[in-house]
Design a protein around this motif. Sequence first.
Motif, short mmCIF file in Angstrom:
data_model
loop_
_atom_site.label_atom_id
_atom_site.label_comp_id
_atom_site.label_asym_id
_atom_site.label_seq_id
_atom_site.Cartn_x
_atom_site.Cartn_y
_atom_site.Cartn_z
N PHE A 219 -36.79 -20.77 -73.08
CA PHE A 219 -35.40 -20.34 -73.23
C PHE A 219 -34.89 -20.81 -74.59
N ASP A 220 -33.69 -20.37 -74.94
CA ASP A 220 -33.07 -20.81 -76.19
C ASP A 220 -32.77 -22.30 -76.11
N GLY A 221 -33.06 -23.01 -77.18
CA GLY A 221 -32.77 -24.44 -77.18
C GLY A 221 -33.24 -25.08 -78.46
N ARG A 222 -33.62 -26.34 -78.34
CA ARG A 222 -34.05 -27.12 -79.50
C ARG A 222 -35.21 -28.03 -79.08
N VAL A 223 -36.17 -28.22 -79.99
CA VAL A 223 -37.29 -29.12 -79.73
C VAL A 223 -36.79 -30.56 -79.85
N VAL A 224 -36.75 -31.27 -78.74
CA VAL A 224 -36.27 -32.66 -78.75
C VAL A 224 -37.42 -33.67 -78.66
N ARG A 225 -38.61 -33.18 -78.29
CA ARG A 225 -39.81 -34.03 -78.30
C ARG A 225 -41.00 -33.15 -78.68
N LYS A 226 -41.93 -33.76 -79.42
CA LYS A 226 -43.15 -33.06 -79.81
C LYS A 226 -44.31 -34.04 -79.74
N HIS A 227 -45.36 -33.66 -79.00
CA HIS A 227 -46.49 -34.56 -78.80
C HIS A 227 -47.80 -33.89 -79.17
N VAL A 228 -47.80 -33.01 -80.15
CA VAL A 228 -49.01 -32.28 -80.47
C VAL A 228 -49.10 -32.04 -81.97
N VAL A 229 -50.35 -32.05 -82.47
CA VAL A 229 -50.63 -31.71 -83.87
C VAL A 229 -51.80 -30.75 -83.90
N ARG A 230 -51.97 -30.08 -84.99
CA ARG A 230 -53.05 -29.10 -85.12
C ARG A 230 -54.41 -29.79 -85.02
N GLY A 231 -55.32 -29.18 -84.27
CA GLY A 231 -56.66 -29.71 -84.08
C GLY A 231 -56.79 -30.67 -82.92
N GLU A 232 -55.70 -30.96 -82.23
CA GLU A 232 -55.74 -31.91 -81.12
C GLU A 232 -56.25 -31.23 -79.85
N ALA A 233 -57.13 -31.92 -79.15
CA ALA A 233 -57.61 -31.43 -77.86
C ALA A 233 -56.65 -31.90 -76.78
N VAL A 234 -56.24 -30.97 -75.94
CA VAL A 234 -55.24 -31.29 -74.93
C VAL A 234 -55.75 -30.87 -73.56
#
Length: 402
Positions: A219-234
Motif C-alpha cells: 500500500f501507499d506509505g514509507r519505508v521505515v525499516r530496511k533489512h536487505v542489501v543486494r546479493g544477500e541470501a534470505v
Amino acid sequence: MKNKTLLTVLSIIGMGLLLGWFILQMKPPHVNEKSTPSANQQAQTKTNSPEEKYIALTPEAQQKAGIRVKVAGPVQIKTVLELPGEIQFNENRVAHVVPRVEGVITAAYKHLGAPVEKGELIAVLESRELADLKSQYYTAIKRRELAQITFDREARLWREKVSAEQDYLAAKTALAEANIVVTAAAQRLLALGLTQDALDTIPQESQSKLSRYPIRAPFDGRVVRKHVVRGEAVKADAELFMIADLSTVWGTITVYTEDLNQVHLGQKVTVRSEELGLEATGTISYLGYLIDAQTRSTQAHVDIPNPEERWRPGLFVTVEVAEKKIPVPVAVAAEAIQTYRNQPVVFVQHGNGFEVRPITLGRRSGNGQWIEMVNGLSAGERYAADNSFVLKSELGEAMAPQ
C-alpha cells in the motif's frame, strides 16, 4: 558647743529646702507625638505596605504601556483530565514485507525513509524454488492441453460410434485430473503473491525469468525499516522491509482505573507535544478491556491525522480529555496573574492607578485561558489583564531601596 550644733542643723535644713525648690522648678518630660505612632498612622503604614502598594498611572501611560483592563466575573470553566501517552504506528496500516520464498536479492530499489506506492516494485529476488513452481505450472498447462486434445478426439469418435464409451470416459477423467493439477500449481504461485496476470505470462517467459520474483509495496506509505542489501541470501520468512502509512498515527495513552469513567469510545481529545510544540485533535478508537495487574491501568488509542508526518512514533505526548463545564463565580484571565514575593497577585484598578491584591487561585480552564479566584477578588472589580507585567516592574522599582 550648743551654738555649733545649732548651726549644723540649720545648714542641713537650708540645703534640704534648696534641693526641694530645684525639684519643684523642673518641667515634666515633653512627650513627642511623632515618636509613638497613632492608630491612624499605623493603619496608614499598613496601607502603604508592599502587599497593598498603590501604583499611580495615568490613562495615557496605561494606554502607552498596552495595559488592558477587564472585569472579573463568572465564567464557564471546562476542566480537563491529562493522561500520559506515546505516538505509535497505526497498526492497521503497517506491513512487514517478506519474500515467502528463499532466494538471493538481486536488486533493492528503495532506501530507508523512501515513499512507496501500492504495487510499486521495491526489490527483486532470484529463487530456485520459484523457478521449480513455475516449471510445474507450465508442465501442468501443457499436459492439460494434451488431455484436452485427447478428450476432444475421443468425444468425436464416441459420437460417431467409432470408439467405445470406455475410451471416452477415460479421456474425460484424464482431462479433469489435468485441470486439478493446473489449479493446484496455480494456487501455490498465487500464495506467493503472484497475480493471475503474472501466471498467464508464464508460458511466454524465458527460462532466465522463471526464477525472478518481484517484491512490491502492499500500500501507499514509507519505508521505515530496511533489512536487505543486494546479493544477500534470505529465507522465506525474513523481513526485508517494514512499510508504514504515516498519514494517520495512534496516540497510545495510559488510562488508570480511577479515570476510566471519564474516557469513552468516540470521545474527542486534544493531543499535545511539549517537545515539538505540536497540538492535534483526535478520536478515541479503542479502549482496553483488561486492567494491568501491576500498573492498575489499561490502554486506549487515539486516531491522529498526520498528513505532514510531523507526529513521529516514539514521541511522548500529553492527552487532554475534556471532562465537563463548571460555572465559577469569579475568574480572571490567566495572563493577569503575576507572582510577587512568592505569592500570586493581580493589579486591581482604582482611579488613576492600580492596587496590588494578593489572591488565592482555584481551578484552571482546560485551555489555560481562565483561572478561578477563591479569595482576594470580587465579581465586578476591574483588573489589569494584558501586559500586567509592566505594573509588576513598576512595583519592583518602587520598592527598591533608595
